[in-house]
Scaffold this active site. Structure first.
Site, PDB file in Angstrom:
ATOM      1  N   ARG A 163      -5.326  25.233  24.925  1.00 50.05           N
ATOM      2  CA  ARG A 163      -4.693  26.022  23.860  1.00 50.05           C
ATOM      3  C   ARG A 163      -4.397  27.457  24.284  1.00 50.05           C
ATOM      4  O   ARG A 163      -4.490  28.388  23.480  1.00 50.05           O
ATOM      5  CB  ARG A 163      -5.545  26.041  22.575  1.00 50.05           C
ATOM      6  CG  ARG A 163      -5.684  24.742  21.853  1.00 50.05           C
ATOM      7  CD  ARG A 163      -4.363  24.098  21.449  1.00 50.05           C
ATOM      8  NE  ARG A 163      -4.616  22.707  21.205  1.00 50.05           N
ATOM      9  CZ  ARG A 163      -4.602  21.796  22.173  1.00 50.05           C
ATOM     10  NH1 ARG A 163      -4.264  22.121  23.407  1.00 50.05           N
ATOM     11  NH2 ARG A 163      -4.863  20.553  21.910  1.00 50.05           N
ATOM     12  N   SER A 183      -4.592  23.320  12.910  1.00 48.06           N
ATOM     13  CA  SER A 183      -6.001  23.682  13.109  1.00 48.06           C
ATOM     14  C   SER A 183      -6.129  25.195  13.077  1.00 48.06           C
ATOM     15  O   SER A 183      -5.399  25.889  13.787  1.00 48.06           O
ATOM     16  CB  SER A 183      -6.490  23.178  14.465  1.00 48.06           C
ATOM     17  OG  SER A 183      -6.343  21.782  14.515  1.00 48.06           O
ATOM     18  N   GLU A 195      -6.965  29.705  16.129  1.00 47.54           N
ATOM     19  CA  GLU A 195      -5.855  29.165  16.924  1.00 47.54           C
ATOM     20  C   GLU A 195      -4.510  29.856  16.619  1.00 47.54           C
ATOM     21  O   GLU A 195      -3.751  30.127  17.546  1.00 47.54           O
ATOM     22  CB  GLU A 195      -5.749  27.652  16.684  1.00 47.54           C
ATOM     23  CG  GLU A 195      -4.771  27.002  17.636  1.00 47.54           C
ATOM     24  CD  GLU A 195      -4.663  25.493  17.437  1.00 47.54           C
ATOM     25  OE1 GLU A 195      -5.669  24.791  17.645  1.00 47.54           O
ATOM     26  OE2 GLU A 195      -3.573  25.040  17.075  1.00 47.54           O
TER      27      GLU A 195
HETATM   28  C1  LIG Z   1       0.533  20.712  10.045  1.00 44.80           C
HETATM   29  C2  LIG Z   1       0.410  21.306  11.437  1.00 44.80           C
HETATM   30  C3  LIG Z   1      -0.063  20.538  12.469  1.00 44.80           C
HETATM   31  C4  LIG Z   1      -0.179  21.072  13.764  1.00 44.80           C
HETATM   32  N1  LIG Z   1      -0.664  20.298  14.763  1.00 44.80           N
HETATM   33  C5  LIG Z   1      -0.812  20.800  16.009  1.00 44.80           C
HETATM   34  C6  LIG Z   1      -1.345  19.994  17.066  1.00 44.80           C
HETATM   35  O1  LIG Z   1      -1.640  18.819  16.878  1.00 44.80           O
HETATM   36  N2  LIG Z   1      -1.503  20.549  18.290  1.00 44.80           N
HETATM   37  C7  LIG Z   1      -1.153  21.850  18.539  1.00 44.80           C
HETATM   38  O2  LIG Z   1      -1.339  22.299  19.678  1.00 44.80           O
HETATM   39  N3  LIG Z   1      -0.627  22.638  17.566  1.00 44.80           N
HETATM   40  C8  LIG Z   1      -0.453  22.156  16.319  1.00 44.80           C
HETATM   41  N4  LIG Z   1       0.054  22.934  15.312  1.00 44.80           N
HETATM   42  C9  LIG Z   1       0.398  24.344  15.602  1.00 44.80           C
HETATM   43  C10 LIG Z   1       1.911  24.594  15.875  1.00 44.80           C
HETATM   44  O3  LIG Z   1       2.700  23.599  15.286  1.00 44.80           O
HETATM   45  C11 LIG Z   1       2.225  24.648  17.357  1.00 44.80           C
HETATM   46  O4  LIG Z   1       1.475  25.648  17.994  1.00 44.80           O
HETATM   47  C12 LIG Z   1       3.731  24.925  17.592  1.00 44.80           C
HETATM   48  O5  LIG Z   1       4.030  24.695  18.943  1.00 44.80           O
HETATM   49  C13 LIG Z   1       4.158  26.324  17.224  1.00 44.80           C
HETATM   50  O6  LIG Z   1       5.566  26.401  17.421  1.00 44.80           O
HETATM   51  P1  LIG Z   1       6.487  27.283  16.503  1.00 44.80           P
HETATM   52  O7  LIG Z   1       7.876  27.144  16.978  1.00 44.80           O
HETATM   53  O8  LIG Z   1       6.263  26.959  15.064  1.00 44.80           O
HETATM   54  O9  LIG Z   1       5.929  28.735  16.832  1.00 44.80           O
HETATM   55  P2  LIG Z   1       5.721  29.948  15.811  1.00 44.80           P
HETATM   56  O10 LIG Z   1       4.638  29.609  14.851  1.00 44.80           O
HETATM   57  O11 LIG Z   1       7.020  30.400  15.260  1.00 44.80           O
HETATM   58  O12 LIG Z   1       5.169  31.048  16.813  1.00 44.80           O
HETATM   59  C14 LIG Z   1       3.888  30.944  17.363  1.00 44.80           C
HETATM   60  C15 LIG Z   1       3.798  31.896  18.549  1.00 44.80           C
HETATM   61  O13 LIG Z   1       4.718  31.486  19.553  1.00 44.80           O
HETATM   62  C16 LIG Z   1       5.626  32.551  19.844  1.00 44.80           C
HETATM   63  N5  LIG Z   1       6.935  31.955  20.106  1.00 44.80           N
HETATM   64  C17 LIG Z   1       7.586  31.020  19.379  1.00 44.80           C
HETATM   65  N6  LIG Z   1       8.764  30.730  19.951  1.00 44.80           N
HETATM   66  C18 LIG Z   1       8.854  31.512  21.055  1.00 44.80           C
HETATM   67  C19 LIG Z   1       9.847  31.700  22.065  1.00 44.80           C
HETATM   68  N7  LIG Z   1      10.996  31.014  22.078  1.00 44.80           N
HETATM   69  N8  LIG Z   1       9.589  32.595  23.050  1.00 44.80           N
HETATM   70  C20 LIG Z   1       8.447  33.301  23.081  1.00 44.80           C
HETATM   71  N9  LIG Z   1       7.491  33.186  22.151  1.00 44.80           N
HETATM   72  C21 LIG Z   1       7.699  32.299  21.154  1.00 44.80           C
HETATM   73  C22 LIG Z   1       5.627  33.436  18.622  1.00 44.80           C
HETATM   74  O14 LIG Z   1       6.019  34.758  18.953  1.00 44.80           O
HETATM   75  C23 LIG Z   1       4.177  33.330  18.191  1.00 44.80           C
HETATM   76  O15 LIG Z   1       3.410  34.215  18.972  1.00 44.80           O
HETATM   77  C24 LIG Z   1       0.185  22.421  14.012  1.00 44.80           C
HETATM   78  C25 LIG Z   1       0.689  23.199  12.947  1.00 44.80           C
HETATM   79  C26 LIG Z   1       0.800  22.650  11.674  1.00 44.80           C
HETATM   80  C27 LIG Z   1       1.349  23.486  10.552  1.00 44.80           C
END
Ligand SMILES: Cc1cc2nc3c(=O)[nH]c(=O)nc-3n(C[C@H](O)[C@H](O)[C@H](O)COP(=O)(O)OP(=O)(O)OC[C@H]3O[C@@H](n4cnc5c(N)ncnc54)[C@H](O)[C@@H]3O)c2cc1C
Length: 359
Positions: A164, A240, A346
Site C-alpha cells: 500500500r 479500508s 490508508e
Molecule cells: C468501496 C471502496 C473499496 C476500495 N477497495 C480497495 C481495494 O480493494 N484495494 C485498494 O488498494 N484500494 C481500495 N480502495 C481505495 C481506492 O479505490 C484506491 O486507492 C484507488 O486506486 C484510488 O484511485 P482514485 O482515482 O480514486 O484516486 P483519488 O482518491 O482521486 O486520489 C488518491 C491519491 O492519488 C493521487 N492521484 C490520483 N490520480 C493521480 C494521478 N493521475 N497522478 C498523480 N496522483 C494521482 C491523489 O492526488 C491522491 O493523493 C477502495 C475504495 C473504496 C471507496
C-alpha cells in the site's frame, strides 16, 4: 482548459464529505495538464491531482490551491509473444479497464475487479486485493515530473512499490501520473492465491475462467459493501480506512498472548495473523478494531463503522469530515491502548494542518 473557483469536492469523492476546492480544472489532454501546471506555478499555488476521489478524505474547510481532475483517456495494447503490454491513460475508470482486460482474456489484474477510482490512482498506493497488487503487472508509469517539468517513464524499480505504498505516495505532489503500462498474459489461466477467493471459485467448477474470477471477486466485494453503488449506503466510504499492520514476529506473539489472556480469543489460532515479506507478520486491522470496542455497524451520528466490514468507515449522509476523523482517531487510540499497535490510515488527507489528522 477552464479553471473554476469554489468548486464543491464532496460530490467528487466516494465518501461525499469535505469542502470546496479554491480552484478546480478538468484536464482531458496532457497539454491542458501542462497548461494548468504553468498556471499554478506562476501564481505559486499548490497543485493536487484528483482521480475518482475514492481514497481521499477532504477537510470540511476544503482545500486551497488548484485541483486537477484527471480525465486523460485512451487504452492501447501491443502484443509481445505470450504477453500483452496494455497502456491506459490515467483518467480511465479502473474497473472498466479491468473488465476490458478480462474480456480479452488478458490475465494479471482480474482479482482487482470492483476497486473504484482511476487507472492513474492505482500506482499511488500499489492497489491490491484478493492476492494481487498492481506492482506485479505494472511495467512502467508515464509521469509528468512536477519538480523538473519533464515527462518521464518510470520503471518498477523507480516506483518503490511496497505494501500500500510507492514513491508517489511517499512524495506527494512530485509526479502527475499520465498513463500506466501493464504486462498481462494472453490466454492466461487464473491462479487464485487468496483462500476466500479460491473457496468462492470452487463452486464454479474445476477450471474457472478469468471472467469467473471477476464475478466471484465482485460478489465477495458486494457482500462487504466494497463496490461503490448508490443502492448500497454502506459503500459510501474510502474503502479500508486503515492498513493491516505488519509487525515483527515477537510483537505478534506478544499481541496474541495478551489477546488470549484478556479473553478476546479462545486460543492463538483465533487471532488472525498471516506471513508477510521479510519474515514479518501481517495482522488484521479489522479484527483489532472490533476487539478494541468498535464492532461492525458502530454508529456515531452520521458516520460509523461499516455494518459489513470493520475496516471501512462510512458516511451515512449529512455528516462532516470532522466527525469522521474524530471517529478514526478514537479507533486508533483504542487499538493502541488495548494492543499496543498503531494503525496507519490508508486514505490521503487534503486540507488539514498535518498529513495525518488521525494521529
Ligand atoms: C468501496 C471502496 C473499496 C476500495 N477497495 C480497495 C481495494 O480493494 N484495494 C485498494 O488498494 N484500494 C481500495 N480502495 C481505495 C481506492 O479505490 C484506491 O486507492 C484507488 O486506486 C484510488 O484511485 P482514485 O482515482 O480514486 O484516486 P483519488 O482518491 O482521486 O486520489 C488518491 C491519491 O492519488 C493521487 N492521484 C490520483 N490520480 C493521480 C494521478 N493521475 N497522478 C498523480 N496522483 C494521482 C491523489 O492526488 C491522491 O493523493 C477502495 C475504495 C473504496 C471507496
Amino acid at each position: 482548459m477552464q479553471i473554476r473557483e469554489g468548486v464543491p469536492l464532496a460530490p467528487l469523492t466516494t465518501l461525499g464529505l469535505g469542502g470546496p476546492a479554491r480552484w478546480l480544472a478538468e484536464v482531458g489532454e496532457e497539454a491542458e495538464l501542462r497548461e494548468a501546471v504553468v498556471w499554478a506555478a506562476s501564481r505559486r499555488v499548490a497543485l493536487r491531482l484528483l482521480g475518482g476521489g475514492s481514497n481521499l478524505v477532504i477537510a470540511d474547510g476544503g482545500v486551497d490551491g488548484l485541483v486537477l481532475q484527471v480525465g486523460l483517456s485512451g487504452v492501447r495494447a501491443e502484443r509481445r509473444g505470450d504477453e500483452v503490454l496494455v497502456t491506459a491513460a490515467a483518467g480511465e475508470p479502473w474497473d472498466g479497464f479491468v473488465a476490458r482486460c478480462v474480456g480479452e482474456r488478458w490475465q494479471g489484474i482480474e482479482c482487482l475487479s470492483g476497486i473504484p477510482g482511476t487507472v492513474g490512482g492505482t500506482p499511488i498506493q500499489n492497489v491490491g486485493a484478493y492476492g494481487q497488487e498492481v506492482a506485479e503487472t505494472i511495467r512502467s508509469v508515464r509521469v509528468l515530473d512536477l519538480a523538473e517539468g519533464s515527462t518521464r517513464q518510470l520503471l518498477p524499480d523507480d516506483c518503490g512499490f511496497s505494501y500500500r505504498s510507492s514513491v508517489f505516495r511517499a512524495s506527494p505532489g512530485r509526479f502527475a501520473v499520465l498513463a500506466v503500462t501493464f504486462a498481462l498474459r494472453t490466454g492466461g489461466t487464473p491462479t487464485p492465491r487468496y483462500a476466500e477467493l479460491a473457496g468462492a471459485l470452487a463452486s464454479r467448477g474445476t477450471s474457472p475462467s478469468l471472467a469467473d474470477v471477476r464475478e466471484a471477486v465482485l460478489e465477495l466485494r458486494r457482500g462487504k459493501s466494497m463496490v461503490v453503488s448508490p443502492d448500497d449506503p454502506a459503500s459510501h466510504s474510502a474503502g479500508s480506512f486503515f492498513v493491516n499492520p505488519v509487525v515483527e514476529p515477537d510483537e505478534s506473539e506478544r499481541l496474541v498472548t495478551a489477546a488470549v489472556a484478556a479473553g478476546l480469543a479462545a486460543g492463538p489460532g483465533e487471532v488472525p495473523a498471516y506471513p508477510a515479506p521479510g519474515d514479518r507478520v501481517k495482522l488484521s486491522a479489522a479484527w483489532l478494531i472490533e476487539k478494541a470496542g468498535f464492532p461492525r455497524g458502530t454508529r456515531r451520528g452520521w458516520v460509523g463503522v461499516s455494518p459489513q466490514h470493520a475496516l471501512a468507515l462510512v458516511h451515512h449522509g449529512g455528516g462532516t469530515t470532522s466527525e469522521l476523523v474524530t471517529l478514526a482517531r478514537d479507533i486508533r487510540t483504542a487499538v493502541r491502548d488495548r494492543f499496543g499497535v498503531d494503525l496507519r490510515p490508508e486514505p490521503i488527507f487534503w486540507g488539514f494542518p498535518t498529513a495525518d489528522p488521525t494521529a
